[in-house]
Design a protein around this motif. Structure first.
Motif, short mmCIF file in Angstrom:
data_model
loop_
_atom_site.label_atom_id
_atom_site.label_comp_id
_atom_site.label_asym_id
_atom_site.label_seq_id
_atom_site.Cartn_x
_atom_site.Cartn_y
_atom_site.Cartn_z
N LEU A 38 0.69 -0.74 -0.13
CA LEU A 38 0.17 -0.38 -0.02
C LEU A 38 0.86 1.48 0.04
N ARG A 39 1.71 0.83 0.92
CA ARG A 39 3.06 2.44 0.88
C ARG A 39 3.56 2.55 -0.78
N TYR A 42 0.94 3.79 -3.22
CA TYR A 42 1.06 5.42 -2.77
C TYR A 42 2.47 6.39 -3.14
N ASP A 43 3.53 5.91 -2.98
CA ASP A 43 4.39 6.34 -2.99
C ASP A 43 4.67 6.63 -5.12
N LYS A 46 1.13 9.34 -5.96
CA LYS A 46 1.37 11.00 -5.32
C LYS A 46 2.21 11.62 -6.29
N GLN A 55 -2.61 18.47 -4.73
CA GLN A 55 -2.61 16.47 -3.66
C GLN A 55 -3.96 16.76 -3.20
N ARG A 58 -6.85 12.49 -0.10
CA ARG A 58 -7.10 11.51 1.64
C ARG A 58 -7.85 10.41 1.53
N LEU A 59 -6.27 8.94 1.71
CA LEU A 59 -6.65 8.07 1.63
C LEU A 59 -7.14 7.64 3.07
N ALA A 90 -9.99 1.20 0.23
CA ALA A 90 -9.13 2.44 0.13
C ALA A 90 -10.17 3.70 0.01
N SER A 130 -8.79 15.23 -6.79
CA SER A 130 -8.81 13.74 -5.98
C SER A 130 -9.19 13.18 -7.06
N GLN A 133 -6.61 11.52 -9.02
CA GLN A 133 -5.06 11.09 -7.43
C GLN A 133 -5.87 9.70 -7.63
N MET A 137 -3.90 6.03 -8.71
CA MET A 137 -4.35 5.01 -7.81
C MET A 137 -4.25 3.14 -7.48
#
Length: 202
Positions: A38-39, A42-43, A46, A55, A58-59, A90, A130, A133, A137
């Motif tokens: 998951l990290r 996100y990386d 973003k 940005q 908000r997740l 998410a 968003s 974004q 994702m």
């Protein structure tokens, strides 16, 4: 020294994984998704472009049984099992006051002043960016070998109240399960329009 990357086409296999053969899944294999995965998602997400690098997404990654149960209660009947069976879902929300973060996110100009005093403009920009974004994702998850099941059949007010209770200026917009899709739960692919059906040149 900044590296310069010049565009090159991804392999057909990569394009198939991200787009051509990727599907929206309705059920999930019993395989976990780790926090590290998951990290990583996100990386990657973003790095996708947003207006003035605002940005606004908000997740909340819902992974606990308690969280899944609550989220499923706030979903339409047809989406409840999709949420409880997925290793993670998410919640994609947007921050109406994203402009407060612009001094460090976009230091090239006084971008915060562009949005101060105009909440309707902030809402419009926050929702649009968003959503972008959230799409990043999905692409990131697919690129990392995972599958997605985006959904809008949920009680957004209820989700906002429960999952963003500590962030009163954040509103939930949609949700997306992430995991390893069960191929037995997908339908035949729906039609896609040919170039020219909904496109034109000017």
């Amino acid at each position: 020294m900044t590296k310069q990357f010049h565009g090159h086409t991804l392999s057909d296999d990569a394009l198939d994984q991200i787009f051509n053969e990727a599907r929206t899944y309705n059920g999930w294999l019993n395989k976990p998704v780790s926090e590290d995965q998951l990290r990583h998602i996100y990386d990657l997400m973003k790095m996708g472009p947003t207006s003035a690098n605002m940005q606004p997404a908000r997740l909340v990654f819902v992974t606990s049984e308690e969280g899944k149960t609550k989220l499923s209660e706030l979903a339409s009947e047809g989406n409840q099992d999709k949420i409880t069976a997925a290793p993670v879902t998410a919640i994609i929300g947007y921050d109406i006051d994203f402009h407060e973060e612009l001094p460090w996110l976009f230091p090239h100009a006084d971008a915060k002043s562009w949005f101060e005093g105009d909440e309707e403009a902030r809402k419009a920009n926050a929702k649009r960016n968003s959503a972008l974004q959230g799409a990043y994702m999905i692409i990131a998850a697919r690129a990392l070998g995972l599958d997605c099941g985006p959904m809008s059949g949920v009680d957004l007010d209820g989700i906002t109240e429960h999952f963003f209770a500590d962030q009163p200026r954040v509103k939930a917009d949609w949700v997306c399960s992430i995991g390893y899709g069960d191929p037995d739960t997908i339908f035949d692919r729906s039609p896609r329009p040919e170039f020219g059906k909904f496109t034109s040149f000017a």
